[in-house]
Design an enzyme around this catalytic site. Structure first.
Site, PDB file in Angstrom:
ATOM      1  N   HIS A 199     -18.988  24.267  -2.862  1.00 61.28           N
ATOM      2  CA  HIS A 199     -19.673  23.378  -1.925  1.00 61.28           C
ATOM      3  C   HIS A 199     -19.113  23.634  -0.533  1.00 61.28           C
ATOM      4  O   HIS A 199     -18.145  24.385  -0.373  1.00 61.28           O
ATOM      5  CB  HIS A 199     -19.478  21.908  -2.318  1.00 61.28           C
ATOM      6  CG  HIS A 199     -18.046  21.501  -2.460  1.00 61.28           C
ATOM      7  ND1 HIS A 199     -17.202  21.353  -1.393  1.00 61.28           N
ATOM      8  CD2 HIS A 199     -17.298  21.250  -3.564  1.00 61.28           C
ATOM      9  CE1 HIS A 199     -16.010  21.003  -1.827  1.00 61.28           C
ATOM     10  NE2 HIS A 199     -16.026  20.946  -3.152  1.00 61.28           N
TER      11      HIS A 199
HETATM   12  P1  TYD Z   1     -14.746  17.748  -5.985  1.00 58.66           P
HETATM   13  O1  TYD Z   1     -14.341  17.707  -4.564  1.00 58.66           O
HETATM   14  O2  TYD Z   1     -16.201  17.941  -6.293  1.00 58.66           O
HETATM   15  O3  TYD Z   1     -13.920  18.881  -6.757  1.00 58.66           O
HETATM   16  P2  TYD Z   1     -13.761  20.420  -6.386  1.00 58.66           P
HETATM   17  O4  TYD Z   1     -12.336  20.603  -6.012  1.00 58.66           O
HETATM   18  O5  TYD Z   1     -14.099  21.195  -7.611  1.00 58.66           O
HETATM   19  O6  TYD Z   1     -14.666  20.700  -5.236  1.00 58.66           O
HETATM   20  O7  TYD Z   1     -14.216  16.426  -6.680  1.00 58.66           O
HETATM   21  C1  TYD Z   1     -14.283  16.235  -8.083  1.00 58.66           C
HETATM   22  C2  TYD Z   1     -14.332  14.756  -8.360  1.00 58.66           C
HETATM   23  O8  TYD Z   1     -13.159  14.093  -7.876  1.00 58.66           O
HETATM   24  C3  TYD Z   1     -15.513  14.067  -7.686  1.00 58.66           C
HETATM   25  O9  TYD Z   1     -16.074  13.169  -8.634  1.00 58.66           O
HETATM   26  C4  TYD Z   1     -14.924  13.256  -6.555  1.00 58.66           C
HETATM   27  C5  TYD Z   1     -13.481  13.037  -6.970  1.00 58.66           C
HETATM   28  N1  TYD Z   1     -12.572  13.069  -5.828  1.00 58.66           N
HETATM   29  C6  TYD Z   1     -12.041  11.886  -5.339  1.00 58.66           C
HETATM   30  O10 TYD Z   1     -12.308  10.789  -5.844  1.00 58.66           O
HETATM   31  N2  TYD Z   1     -11.166  11.940  -4.291  1.00 58.66           N
HETATM   32  C7  TYD Z   1     -10.821  13.117  -3.703  1.00 58.66           C
HETATM   33  O11 TYD Z   1     -10.010  13.130  -2.738  1.00 58.66           O
HETATM   34  C8  TYD Z   1     -11.411  14.341  -4.200  1.00 58.66           C
HETATM   35  C9  TYD Z   1     -11.084  15.673  -3.585  1.00 58.66           C
HETATM   36  C10 TYD Z   1     -12.270  14.264  -5.258  1.00 58.66           C
END
Ligand code: TYD
Length: 135
Positions: free
Chosen positions: A52
């Site tokens: 993303h």
């Molecule tokens: P996401 O940012 O989509 O993960 P990736 O590192 O794979 O991009 O986040 C995964 C899940 O964790 C999503 O449901 C949101 C949650 N999340 C939080 O609640 N707080 C945070 O600071 C982050 C980074 C993610």
């Protein structure tokens, strides 16, 4: 214009026979004020994280332990950064599509961001990202 570019940033390293120490601080070693820190760990072999972009969020990614690749796409060009030193960070500004892959066993990715968690900051649709990037 998108003049704020991703780049590797060397962090202070205080060598010591008792073990090395590194650190970063708001607005000096990272080019933003830190509002949130999270980390990714226990990644199963072959898995990928991210996939993303953020609209405006700035971040610094560090391989605290082990190694992984950060693949960045600015709408034109893809660049791969291998992170494997706990005293080197990768700065990523907004409007860069990014994913993390090739995690080694027991690797830990530390991410410091300039904003609190807000799903509205995410661009998860590559076509929308590309159209905004080209606009
Ligand atoms: P996401 O940012 O989509 O993960 P990736 O590192 O794979 O991009 O986040 C995964 C899940 O964790 C999503 O449901 C949101 C949650 N999340 C939080 O609640 N707080 C945070 O600071 C982050 C980074 C993610």
């Amino acid at each position: 214009m998108h003049s704020d570019q991703p780049r590797m940033i060397d962090l202070p390293k205080i060598p010591d026979d008792r073990g090395n120490l590194s650190f970063f601080q708001n607005n000096s070693h990272v080019p933003f004020g830190i509002k949130r820190v999270y980390w990714i760990y226990d990644v199963p072999g072959g898995e990928m994280r991210g996939g993303h972009a953020y609209k405006t969020l700035k971040e610094m990614i560090i391989a605290l332990s082990g190694s992984f690749d950060v693949v960045l796409f600015d709408g034109r060009e893809e660049k791969r950064f291998t992170l494997n030193r706990s005293y080197v960070g990768l700065y990523v500004p907004g409007m860069i599509w990014r994913h993390l892959e090739n995690f080694s066993t027991n690797s830990v990715a530390l991410i410091a961001a300039d904003q609190l968690y807000d799903e509205a900051e995410y661009l998860r649709d590559p076509e929308l990202f590309n159209s905004l990037r080209l606009a």
